[in-house]
Scaffold this motif. Structure first.
Motif, PDB file in Angstrom:
ATOM      1  N   HIS A  59      15.423   2.655  74.550  1.00 21.19           N
ATOM      2  CA  HIS A  59      14.166   3.257  75.480  1.00 21.19           C
ATOM      3  C   HIS A  59      14.672   4.798  75.800  1.00 21.19           C
ATOM      4  O   HIS A  59      14.028   5.283  76.954  1.00 21.19           O
ATOM      5  CB  HIS A  59      13.581   2.515  76.248  1.00 21.19           C
ATOM      6  CG  HIS A  59      12.866   1.107  76.001  1.00 21.19           C
ATOM      7  ND1 HIS A  59      14.035  -0.102  75.855  1.00 21.19           N
ATOM      8  CD2 HIS A  59      11.775   0.934  75.471  1.00 21.19           C
ATOM      9  CE1 HIS A  59      12.972  -1.128  75.384  1.00 21.19           C
ATOM     10  NE2 HIS A  59      11.953  -0.738  75.103  1.00 21.19           N
ATOM     11  N   SER A  60      15.601   5.291  75.151  1.00 20.97           N
ATOM     12  CA  SER A  60      16.128   6.613  75.969  1.00 20.97           C
ATOM     13  C   SER A  60      16.025   7.554  74.966  1.00 20.97           C
ATOM     14  O   SER A  60      16.731   7.610  73.839  1.00 20.97           O
ATOM     15  CB  SER A  60      17.591   6.240  76.132  1.00 20.97           C
ATOM     16  OG  SER A  60      18.313   7.416  76.591  1.00 20.97           O
ATOM     17  N   PRO A  61      15.010   8.632  75.187  1.00 14.65           N
ATOM     18  CA  PRO A  61      14.863   9.900  74.353  1.00 14.65           C
ATOM     19  C   PRO A  61      16.244  10.707  74.279  1.00 14.65           C
ATOM     20  O   PRO A  61      16.532  11.311  73.355  1.00 14.65           O
ATOM     21  CB  PRO A  61      13.831  10.515  75.079  1.00 14.65           C
ATOM     22  CG  PRO A  61      13.230   9.649  76.099  1.00 14.65           C
ATOM     23  CD  PRO A  61      14.216   8.665  76.566  1.00 14.65           C
ATOM     24  N   TYR A 100      28.338  10.494  86.155  1.00 11.63           N
ATOM     25  CA  TYR A 100      27.334   9.150  86.612  1.00 11.63           C
ATOM     26  C   TYR A 100      27.124   8.060  85.714  1.00 11.63           C
ATOM     27  O   TYR A 100      26.871   7.084  85.875  1.00 11.63           O
ATOM     28  CB  TYR A 100      25.902   9.775  86.447  1.00 11.63           C
ATOM     29  CG  TYR A 100      25.579  10.586  87.490  1.00 11.63           C
ATOM     30  CD1 TYR A 100      25.094  10.203  88.872  1.00 11.63           C
ATOM     31  CD2 TYR A 100      24.862  11.933  87.601  1.00 11.63           C
ATOM     32  CE1 TYR A 100      24.875  10.774  90.057  1.00 11.63           C
ATOM     33  CE2 TYR A 100      24.611  12.832  88.617  1.00 11.63           C
ATOM     34  CZ  TYR A 100      24.437  12.046  89.823  1.00 11.63           C
ATOM     35  OH  TYR A 100      24.059  12.962  91.000  1.00 11.63           O
ATOM     36  N   CYS A 101      27.920   8.425  84.365  1.00  6.85           N
ATOM     37  CA  CYS A 101      28.017   7.199  83.427  1.00  6.85           C
ATOM     38  C   CYS A 101      29.330   6.528  83.563  1.00  6.85           C
ATOM     39  O   CYS A 101      29.549   6.001  82.529  1.00  6.85           O
ATOM     40  CB  CYS A 101      27.773   7.873  82.098  1.00  6.85           C
ATOM     41  SG  CYS A 101      26.118   8.683  81.725  1.00  6.85           S
ATOM     42  N   VAL A 147      24.767   6.517  79.457  1.00  9.85           N
ATOM     43  CA  VAL A 147      24.025   5.369  80.112  1.00  9.85           C
ATOM     44  C   VAL A 147      24.434   5.399  81.577  1.00  9.85           C
ATOM     45  O   VAL A 147      25.741   5.076  82.076  1.00  9.85           O
ATOM     46  CB  VAL A 147      24.669   3.938  79.443  1.00  9.85           C
ATOM     47  CG1 VAL A 147      24.192   2.603  80.341  1.00  9.85           C
ATOM     48  CG2 VAL A 147      24.039   3.908  78.069  1.00  9.85           C
ATOM     49  N   LYS A 148      23.592   5.726  82.536  1.00 13.32           N
ATOM     50  CA  LYS A 148      24.147   5.949  83.712  1.00 13.32           C
ATOM     51  C   LYS A 148      24.408   4.367  84.302  1.00 13.32           C
ATOM     52  O   LYS A 148      23.674   3.369  84.171  1.00 13.32           O
ATOM     53  CB  LYS A 148      22.777   6.499  84.534  1.00 13.32           C
ATOM     54  CG  LYS A 148      22.636   7.844  84.377  1.00 13.32           C
ATOM     55  CD  LYS A 148      21.673   8.552  85.374  1.00 13.32           C
ATOM     56  CE  LYS A 148      21.693  10.117  85.195  1.00 13.32           C
ATOM     57  NZ  LYS A 148      21.499  10.680  83.923  1.00 13.32           N
ATOM     58  N   GLU A 197      21.767   2.580  86.605  1.00  9.24           N
ATOM     59  CA  GLU A 197      20.677   1.647  85.627  1.00  9.24           C
ATOM     60  C   GLU A 197      21.265   0.587  85.019  1.00  9.24           C
ATOM     61  O   GLU A 197      20.734  -0.472  84.896  1.00  9.24           O
ATOM     62  CB  GLU A 197      20.131   2.803  84.677  1.00  9.24           C
ATOM     63  CG  GLU A 197      19.180   2.230  83.762  1.00  9.24           C
ATOM     64  CD  GLU A 197      18.263   2.877  82.692  1.00  9.24           C
ATOM     65  OE1 GLU A 197      17.450   2.544  82.109  1.00  9.24           O
ATOM     66  OE2 GLU A 197      18.860   4.013  82.486  1.00  9.24           O
ATOM     67  N   LEU A 198      22.639   0.775  84.717  1.00  6.46           N
ATOM     68  CA  LEU A 198      23.305  -0.671  83.997  1.00  6.46           C
ATOM     69  C   LEU A 198      23.287  -1.683  84.914  1.00  6.46           C
ATOM     70  O   LEU A 198      23.170  -2.604  84.452  1.00  6.46           O
ATOM     71  CB  LEU A 198      24.535  -0.010  83.075  1.00  6.46           C
ATOM     72  CG  LEU A 198      25.437  -1.226  82.614  1.00  6.46           C
ATOM     73  CD1 LEU A 198      24.553  -1.493  81.456  1.00  6.46           C
ATOM     74  CD2 LEU A 198      26.780  -0.387  82.099  1.00  6.46           C
ATOM     75  N   MET A 199      23.833  -1.253  86.137  1.00  5.88           N
ATOM     76  CA  MET A 199      24.323  -2.405  87.124  1.00  5.88           C
ATOM     77  C   MET A 199      22.829  -3.266  87.589  1.00  5.88           C
ATOM     78  O   MET A 199      23.004  -4.423  87.441  1.00  5.88           O
ATOM     79  CB  MET A 199      24.697  -1.622  88.472  1.00  5.88           C
ATOM     80  CG  MET A 199      26.010  -1.142  88.170  1.00  5.88           C
ATOM     81  SD  MET A 199      26.780  -0.279  89.573  1.00  5.88           S
ATOM     82  CE  MET A 199      27.295  -1.439  90.510  1.00  5.88           C
ATOM     83  N   THR A 200      21.637  -2.744  87.460  1.00  7.30           N
ATOM     84  CA  THR A 200      20.587  -3.406  87.668  1.00  7.30           C
ATOM     85  C   THR A 200      20.359  -4.425  86.444  1.00  7.30           C
ATOM     86  O   THR A 200      19.607  -5.328  86.631  1.00  7.30           O
ATOM     87  CB  THR A 200      19.289  -2.698  87.763  1.00  7.30           C
ATOM     88  OG1 THR A 200      18.791  -1.600  86.489  1.00  7.30           O
ATOM     89  CG2 THR A 200      19.540  -1.201  88.744  1.00  7.30           C
TER      90      THR A 200
END
Length: 389
Positions: free
Chosen positions: A377-379, A344-345, A302-303, A306-309
């Motif tokens: 939604h993460s492959p 990044y995570c 989980v980057k 992306e989480l912050m948004t």
């Protein structure tokens, strides 16, 4: 909905008593502290010296050893560039660490273009240095050891007493960036022989744009020329008109920082609840000696960006506020041996005396929901769960 604030290593809310102390020097007592020929100027000058005493008391220094700066970045530049210039005939090597703040690493990188050699200590998987490696790395050309007290991203603490004693034995100067430490843990420079130290007010509920540089008084004075020249302020070490209101704020923040407050219990509660709520989450430095207010969290695949948004009501960071605009992964996590993907995570949650349990519970619930939404939604997450990566 109230924003749950967990970015106190970036900056803190100003203390009400600090703001109250500052206001008169923005309104009624607005004189230039260098204009001591009249009453308003003398009031400013007295306020500056009182604040100097308050800062000195916090670290058990002599007030004459305290110089006001705009903050730790300026102090770091002053020290590294100044030592490089003044001690070049003695040696041309500075010893630091790969997990230092970017203000140190970037300045050191620039100094290499001016003939300085920079030696970088490595850290283990917890972000800790090896003291024997430190001692072995100090050579005859080493003029300065520059190591932070506590890491701004992970909260990992360096053993200051042992580092200072090694530097004493080896006859080199020890400069400590104590920006994250001061205001959270006690420090006594009478007992811990640090030669040079810097701090910033806004990390301990003071105003932004003001800090202090401690330079130990020795029989053979430490030679650091001014980075900012001008008038004779600060005995010629730092020119410019005194920002009296900010200096007063720093002084009062230092005074308030002498009051103890418990934060580690809430930090530990946050970590325990987060690890239960979010699958494949971890605390990379959980086994290390850390600041009581800092959690570096890694949530697998989980980057953080992306989480912050997805969490507009939770204020936290992807690492240092000074580099959070960069697209590069955390240099601290990479130095600890983590892959770029994991770096990044990683994210930082930092607490203060104003953080409460309600904020913690709210943040954990929002984190849980946001992580679930991203992974749904993460492959990559599906492949990880299926054991394919």
């Amino acid at each position: 909905m109230k924003i749950a604030y967990f970015d106190n290593n970036a900056t803190t809310r100003i203390d009400d008593l600090v703001l109250e102390a500052m206001l008169p020097y923005l309104k009624e007592q607005y004189g230039n502290a260098s204009s001591v020929q009249h009453k308003l100027g003398r009031q400013g000058s007295h306020a500056v010296e009182h604040a100097r005493i308050q800062v000195a008391e916090l670290i058990h220094a002599n007030p004459k050893e305290i110089t006001f700066t705009s903050g730790s970045t300026e102090a770091i530049n002053t020290v590294l560039r100044g030592i490089s210039k003044s001690y070049r005939t003695i040696g041309n090597r500075i010893l630091t660490c790969g997990t230092e703040h970017k203000a140190v690493l970037t300045t050191c990188e620039q100094l290499t273009k001016e003939g300085m050699a920079i030696d970088l200590l490595k850290v283990n998987g917890l972000g800790e240095i090896d003291l024997q490696a430190l001692e072995d790395a100090i050579g005859p050309e080493t003029v300065l050891v520059c190591l932070m007290a506590a890491n701004n991203e992970t909260g990992v603490i360096h053993p200051l007493q042992e580092i200072a004693e090694i530097c004493q034995r080896k006859g080199v100067l020890f400069f400590c960036d104590a920006t994250q430490w001061i205001g959270k843990l006690p420090l006594n420079v009478e007992e811990t022989p640090i030669d040079i130290l810097c701090l910033s007010a806004h990390k301990m509920h003071g105003p932004k744009g003001i800090g202090a540089l401690y330079i130990r008084r020795k029989s053979k004075p430490i030679q650091i020329p001014a980075l900012i020249s001008g008038g004779k302020q600060e005995h010629g070490l730092r020119g410019g008109t005194y920002p009296v209101h900010q200096i007063v704020g720093l002084g009062e923040a230092a005074h308030q920082a002498q009051q103890k407050f418990e934060i580690a219990t809430l930090r530990d509660y946050f970590e325990a609840e987060l690890l239960k709520a979010v699958e494949e989450s971890s605390i990379p430095t959980k086994g290390a000696n850390r600041l009581p207010n800092t959690s570096n969290v890694l949530i697998k695949h989980v980057k953080t960006a992306e989480l912050m948004t997805k969490l507009p009501q939770v204020a936290f960071s992807s690492g240092s506020a000074c580099v959070s605009g960069d697209r590069d992964p955390s240099h601290v996590l990479k130095a600890m041996g983590y892959s770029a993907e994991d770096a990044y995570c990683s994210m930082r949650f930092s607490f203060s005396k104003y953080t409460d349990r309600e904020e913690v519970d709210s943040a954990i619930q929002q984190l849980k929901e946001a992580v679930a939404a991203i992974r749904a939604h993460s492959p990559i997450w599906e492949m990880y769960k299926d054991g394919l990566i």
